[in-house]
Write a protein that holds these residues in place. Structure first.
Motif, PDB file in Angstrom:
ATOM      1  N   ARG A   6       0.839  -1.204   0.000  1.00 42.66           N
ATOM      2  CA  ARG A   6       0.000   0.000   0.000  1.00 42.66           C
ATOM      3  C   ARG A   6       0.876   1.257   0.000  1.00 42.66           C
ATOM      4  O   ARG A   6       0.619   2.211  -0.738  1.00 42.66           O
ATOM      5  CB  ARG A   6      -0.912  -0.002   1.221  1.00 42.66           C
ATOM      6  N   THR A   7       1.929   1.237   0.818  1.00 43.96           N
ATOM      7  CA  THR A   7       2.838   2.389   0.867  1.00 43.96           C
ATOM      8  C   THR A   7       3.540   2.585  -0.465  1.00 43.96           C
ATOM      9  O   THR A   7       3.671   3.719  -0.950  1.00 43.96           O
ATOM     10  CB  THR A   7       3.878   2.188   1.985  1.00 43.96           C
ATOM     11  N   PHE A   8       3.987   1.487  -1.077  1.00 43.63           N
ATOM     12  CA  PHE A   8       4.649   1.587  -2.383  1.00 43.63           C
ATOM     13  C   PHE A   8       3.714   2.199  -3.427  1.00 43.63           C
ATOM     14  O   PHE A   8       4.118   3.083  -4.196  1.00 43.63           O
ATOM     15  CB  PHE A   8       5.109   0.204  -2.847  1.00 43.63           C
ATOM     16  N   ILE A   9       2.475   1.750  -3.463  1.00 39.80           N
ATOM     17  CA  ILE A   9       1.517   2.260  -4.455  1.00 39.80           C
ATOM     18  C   ILE A   9       1.285   3.753  -4.261  1.00 39.80           C
ATOM     19  O   ILE A   9       1.295   4.540  -5.232  1.00 39.80           O
ATOM     20  CB  ILE A   9       0.194   1.473  -4.373  1.00 39.80           C
ATOM     21  N   ILE A  10       1.095   4.175  -3.019  1.00 33.47           N
ATOM     22  CA  ILE A  10       0.823   5.592  -2.752  1.00 33.47           C
ATOM     23  C   ILE A  10       2.030   6.452  -3.106  1.00 33.47           C
ATOM     24  O   ILE A  10       1.907   7.471  -3.803  1.00 33.47           O
ATOM     25  CB  ILE A  10       0.441   5.787  -1.266  1.00 33.47           C
ATOM     26  N   VAL A  11       3.217   6.036  -2.637  1.00 33.80           N
ATOM     27  CA  VAL A  11       4.430   6.821  -2.888  1.00 33.80           C
ATOM     28  C   VAL A  11       4.735   6.889  -4.384  1.00 33.80           C
ATOM     29  O   VAL A  11       5.020   7.965  -4.931  1.00 33.80           O
ATOM     30  CB  VAL A  11       5.626   6.218  -2.121  1.00 33.80           C
ATOM     31  N   THR A  12       4.644   5.749  -5.063  1.00 36.31           N
ATOM     32  CA  THR A  12       4.964   5.715  -6.490  1.00 36.31           C
ATOM     33  C   THR A  12       3.952   6.494  -7.310  1.00 36.31           C
ATOM     34  O   THR A  12       4.320   7.189  -8.275  1.00 36.31           O
ATOM     35  CB  THR A  12       5.035   4.255  -6.981  1.00 36.31           C
ATOM     36  N   ALA A  13       2.684   6.420  -6.946  1.00 32.12           N
ATOM     37  CA  ALA A  13       1.647   7.175  -7.662  1.00 32.12           C
ATOM     38  C   ALA A  13       1.891   8.678  -7.540  1.00 32.12           C
ATOM     39  O   ALA A  13       1.745   9.426  -8.522  1.00 32.12           O
ATOM     40  CB  ALA A  13       0.263   6.808  -7.130  1.00 32.12           C
ATOM     41  N   CYS A  14       2.271   9.116  -6.350  1.00 28.57           N
ATOM     42  CA  CYS A  14       2.564  10.543  -6.159  1.00 28.57           C
ATOM     43  C   CYS A  14       3.741  10.980  -7.032  1.00 28.57           C
ATOM     44  O   CYS A  14       3.689  12.019  -7.708  1.00 28.57           O
ATOM     45  CB  CYS A  14       2.846  10.829  -4.692  1.00 28.57           C
ATOM     46  N   TYR A  15       4.800  10.181  -7.012  1.00 23.57           N
ATOM     47  CA  TYR A  15       5.965  10.513  -7.840  1.00 23.57           C
ATOM     48  C   TYR A  15       5.619  10.456  -9.325  1.00 23.57           C
ATOM     49  O   TYR A  15       6.117  11.273 -10.116  1.00 23.57           O
ATOM     50  CB  TYR A  15       7.115   9.553  -7.549  1.00 23.57           C
ATOM     51  N   ALA A  16       4.794   9.505  -9.730  1.00 22.63           N
ATOM     52  CA  ALA A  16       4.444   9.361 -11.146  1.00 22.63           C
ATOM     53  C   ALA A  16       3.734  10.605 -11.670  1.00 22.63           C
ATOM     54  O   ALA A  16       3.877  10.970 -12.848  1.00 22.63           O
ATOM     55  CB  ALA A  16       3.571   8.124 -11.344  1.00 22.63           C
ATOM     56  N   VAL A  17       2.978  11.257 -10.827  1.00 18.95           N
ATOM     57  CA  VAL A  17       2.278  12.478 -11.223  1.00 18.95           C
ATOM     58  C   VAL A  17       3.221  13.682 -11.191  1.00 18.95           C
ATOM     59  O   VAL A  17       3.237  14.510 -12.107  1.00 18.95           O
ATOM     60  CB  VAL A  17       1.071  12.725 -10.292  1.00 18.95           C
ATOM     61  N   VAL A  18       4.049  13.749 -10.148  1.00 20.49           N
ATOM     62  CA  VAL A  18       4.834  14.962  -9.892  1.00 20.49           C
ATOM     63  C   VAL A  18       6.130  15.021 -10.694  1.00 20.49           C
ATOM     64  O   VAL A  18       6.482  16.088 -11.234  1.00 20.49           O
ATOM     65  CB  VAL A  18       5.141  15.064  -8.378  1.00 20.49           C
ATOM     66  N   ILE A  19       6.853  13.893 -10.790  1.00 23.76           N
ATOM     67  CA  ILE A  19       8.201  13.924 -11.366  1.00 23.76           C
ATOM     68  C   ILE A  19       8.232  14.443 -12.809  1.00 23.76           C
ATOM     69  O   ILE A  19       9.051  15.322 -13.135  1.00 23.76           O
ATOM     70  CB  ILE A  19       8.854  12.529 -11.265  1.00 23.76           C
ATOM     71  N   PRO A  20       7.399  13.950 -13.742  1.00 22.92           N
ATOM     72  CA  PRO A  20       7.470  14.487 -15.110  1.00 22.92           C
ATOM     73  C   PRO A  20       7.184  15.987 -15.168  1.00 22.92           C
ATOM     74  O   PRO A  20       7.841  16.719 -15.935  1.00 22.92           O
ATOM     75  CB  PRO A  20       6.395  13.683 -15.858  1.00 22.92           C
ATOM     76  N   ILE A  21       6.239  16.464 -14.378  1.00 25.90           N
ATOM     77  CA  ILE A  21       5.915  17.896 -14.386  1.00 25.90           C
ATOM     78  C   ILE A  21       7.078  18.708 -13.824  1.00 25.90           C
ATOM     79  O   ILE A  21       7.462  19.749 -14.384  1.00 25.90           O
ATOM     80  CB  ILE A  21       4.623  18.148 -13.588  1.00 25.90           C
ATOM     81  N   LEU A  22       7.650  18.238 -12.696  1.00 30.42           N
ATOM     82  CA  LEU A  22       8.794  18.933 -12.109  1.00 30.42           C
ATOM     83  C   LEU A  22       9.939  19.043 -13.102  1.00 30.42           C
ATOM     84  O   LEU A  22      10.564  20.106 -13.243  1.00 30.42           O
ATOM     85  CB  LEU A  22       9.265  18.198 -10.854  1.00 30.42           C
ATOM     86  N   TRP A  23      10.216  17.935 -13.790  1.00 34.62           N
ATOM     87  CA  TRP A  23      11.314  17.959 -14.738  1.00 34.62           C
ATOM     88  C   TRP A  23      10.983  18.786 -15.983  1.00 34.62           C
ATOM     89  O   TRP A  23      11.877  19.378 -16.590  1.00 34.62           O
ATOM     90  CB  TRP A  23      11.728  16.539 -15.120  1.00 34.62           C
ATOM     91  N   GLY A  24       9.717  18.840 -16.342  1.00 34.44           N
ATOM     92  CA  GLY A  24       9.332  19.708 -17.448  1.00 34.44           C
ATOM     93  C   GLY A  24       9.659  21.165 -17.152  1.00 34.44           C
ATOM     94  O   GLY A  24      10.289  21.860 -17.968  1.00 34.44           O
ATOM     95  N   PHE A  25       9.269  21.628 -15.970  1.00 35.32           N
ATOM     96  CA  PHE A  25       9.575  23.009 -15.585  1.00 35.32           C
ATOM     97  C   PHE A  25      11.071  23.203 -15.358  1.00 35.32           C
ATOM     98  O   PHE A  25      11.616  24.273 -15.659  1.00 35.32           O
ATOM     99  CB  PHE A  25       8.789  23.389 -14.324  1.00 35.32           C
ATOM    100  N   ASN A  26      11.739  22.170 -14.823  1.00 33.85           N
ATOM    101  CA  ASN A  26      13.173  22.285 -14.569  1.00 33.85           C
ATOM    102  C   ASN A  26      13.958  22.433 -15.865  1.00 33.85           C
ATOM    103  O   ASN A  26      14.895  23.241 -15.950  1.00 33.85           O
ATOM    104  CB  ASN A  26      13.665  21.061 -13.796  1.00 33.85           C
ATOM    105  N   MET A  27      13.589  21.686 -16.902  1.00 37.33           N
ATOM    106  CA  MET A  27      14.288  21.817 -18.182  1.00 37.33           C
ATOM    107  C   MET A  27      14.038  23.182 -18.807  1.00 37.33           C
ATOM    108  O   MET A  27      14.926  23.764 -19.437  1.00 37.33           O
ATOM    109  CB  MET A  27      13.847  20.705 -19.138  1.00 37.33           C
ATOM    110  N   GLN A  28      12.843  23.708 -18.621  1.00 38.49           N
ATOM    111  CA  GLN A  28      12.578  25.068 -19.097  1.00 38.49           C
ATOM    112  C   GLN A  28      13.464  26.072 -18.373  1.00 38.49           C
ATOM    113  O   GLN A  28      13.970  27.033 -18.970  1.00 38.49           O
ATOM    114  CB  GLN A  28      11.111  25.416 -18.895  1.00 38.49           C
ATOM    115  N   ASP A  29      13.638  25.867 -17.078  1.00 36.76           N
ATOM    116  CA  ASP A  29      14.467  26.772 -16.286  1.00 36.76           C
ATOM    117  C   ASP A  29      15.932  26.673 -16.702  1.00 36.76           C
ATOM    118  O   ASP A  29      16.644  27.683 -16.756  1.00 36.76           O
ATOM    119  CB  ASP A  29      14.320  26.431 -14.802  1.00 36.76           C
TER     120      ASP A  29
END
Length: 381
Positions: free
Chosen positions: A144-167
């Motif tokens: 359950r912890t793995f699913i929650i943690v991984t789901a959060c990262y799956a949503v956040v990481i691509p967006i964070l890196w999208g803005f980071n590459m723009q920066d």
């Protein structure tokens, strides 16, 4: 006895190979004098350089770190179970594990500040502190912890890196070193920035999901008794490698006839990181399979397992040698070396560590950092 031998072969082979992948992944970070390329890799000046970059993106980058995290997760479960089997309570076993985490963090600070290497000990020490509470819990809580943690990262990481590459404003990361760096200036800089390093790793290069995966496979003893779980290991290896390659492949087209927006590249890099979890798990499973098949380990197995038994010591050793050879604060080969040559240097550094580890094994000498870790963690009253 069979289970012990299989465990030593599978885990130590995996750790020894992991050090090769990490050394290959870190060598390009010191090439500040080369033309920028894709992300942390410099541009290929020759066909060999381009092949190195291709294999690096497909098989090494964000996969070596994940493999390390999987093996770490597996190892903390074994350490916890070992303490319980020796008569310690769950609370006492967790306290020992927390001391181990803090010692790892101290090692990481020394590596980052005094040696100037690429540290992951701080992030992994923090990871153990964050997930240790799951050790006495059920598999259901772990999943359950793995699913929650991984789901959060799956949503956040691509967006964070999208803005980071723009920066960043480029397809490539800025170099970590400058030609004017000295040991004093770089050490002082690291002295002030090292607390940020593990935070950035957990935020941008997450290690918690693969650590949790390692804990999960340890519950089923997939690497400790691999001969009993071969079908499962084959399944994990095939699916994991497929997912890993599929997630890495899009980045190989960027800059070679395809010039997508920076935000798109960031999203692709985020996917590259996320699918690296599957790659790290698959690599660990492959060594479980190898360990199950090896009935009579030979010379090469002996040397690689000797390295794996001393992975803490030789991780620091390899990082120190890379800094000595490539950074501008020492021999400065990174200012005039191509990616292909840096890969050959990394192979040589790893090969030297294999020979040294084999010599220590023949003399029955443990790694000095492993000895120090045990002395600091297992305090005697």
């Amino acid at each position: 006895m069979s289970g012990v031998k299989q465990r030593a072969v599978s885990l130590d082979l995996a750790r020894g190979f992991m050090l090769l992948l990490i050394t290959l992944a870190h060598a390009p970070l010191y090439l500040y004098g080369a033309e920028p390329g894709m992300l942390q890799r410099v541009a290929g000046a020759s066909f060999f350089d381009q092949i190195v970059n291709l294999f690096g993106i497909l098989l090494i980058d964000n996969r070596a770190r994940a493999m390390f995290a999987v093996l770490l997760g597996y190892g903390i479960v074994l350490a916890f179970q070992s303490q319980i089997s020796r008569g310690f309570s769950g609370k006492e076993a967790l306290a020992i594990l927390r001391r181990r985490s803090w010692v790892l963090i101290l090692f990481g600070i020394a590596l980052a500040v005094l040696i100037g290497g690429q540290d992951i000990f701080m992030a992994y020490g923090i990871a153990i502190l964050l997930v240790g509470w799951l050790l006495p819990r059920s598999n259901r809580a772990l999943i359950r912890t793995f699913i929650i943690v991984t789901a959060c990262y799956a949503v956040v990481i691509p967006i964070l890196w999208g803005f980071n590459m723009q920066d960043i404003g480029s397809y490539s990361f800025p170099p970590e070193f400058a030609a004017t760096d000295t040991y004093l200036s770089y050490t002082l800089e690291r002295l002030f920035t090292f607390p940020i390093t593990p935070v950035l790793i957990h935020l941008m290069f997450p290690v918690l999901p693969p650590v949790l995966l390692g804990m999960w496979i340890a519950k089923f003893r997939l690497l400790t008794n691999p001969e009993l779980r071969l079908k499962t290991l084959y399944f994990i290896a095939s699916i994991g490698l497929s997912v890993s390659l599929a997630g890495a492949l899009p980045l190989t087209f960027v800059g070679t006839g395809w010039q997508p927006p920076l935000f798109t590249v960031g999203i692709l890099y985020g996917i590259h990181i996320l699918t690296g979890f599957a790659g790290g798990l698959a690599y660990a499973a492959l060594f479980g399979i190898i360990g199950a098949k090896l009935t009579q380990p030979g010379r090469y197995t002996f040397t690689l397992t000797a390295l794996g038994k001393r992975s803490l010591t030789f991780y620091v050793w390899n990082e120190a040698i890379l800094v000595l050879l490539l950074s501008p604060v020492a021999l400065d080969l990174g200012g005039r070396t191509s990616n292909g040559t840096a890969t050959l240097i990394a192979l040589g550094v790893w090969g030297l560590s294999v020979l040294l580890a084999a010599m220590m094994e023949k003399r029955n000498r443990n790694g000095p950092l492993e000895v120090l870790l045990r002395r600091l963690v297992y305090r005697r009253s």
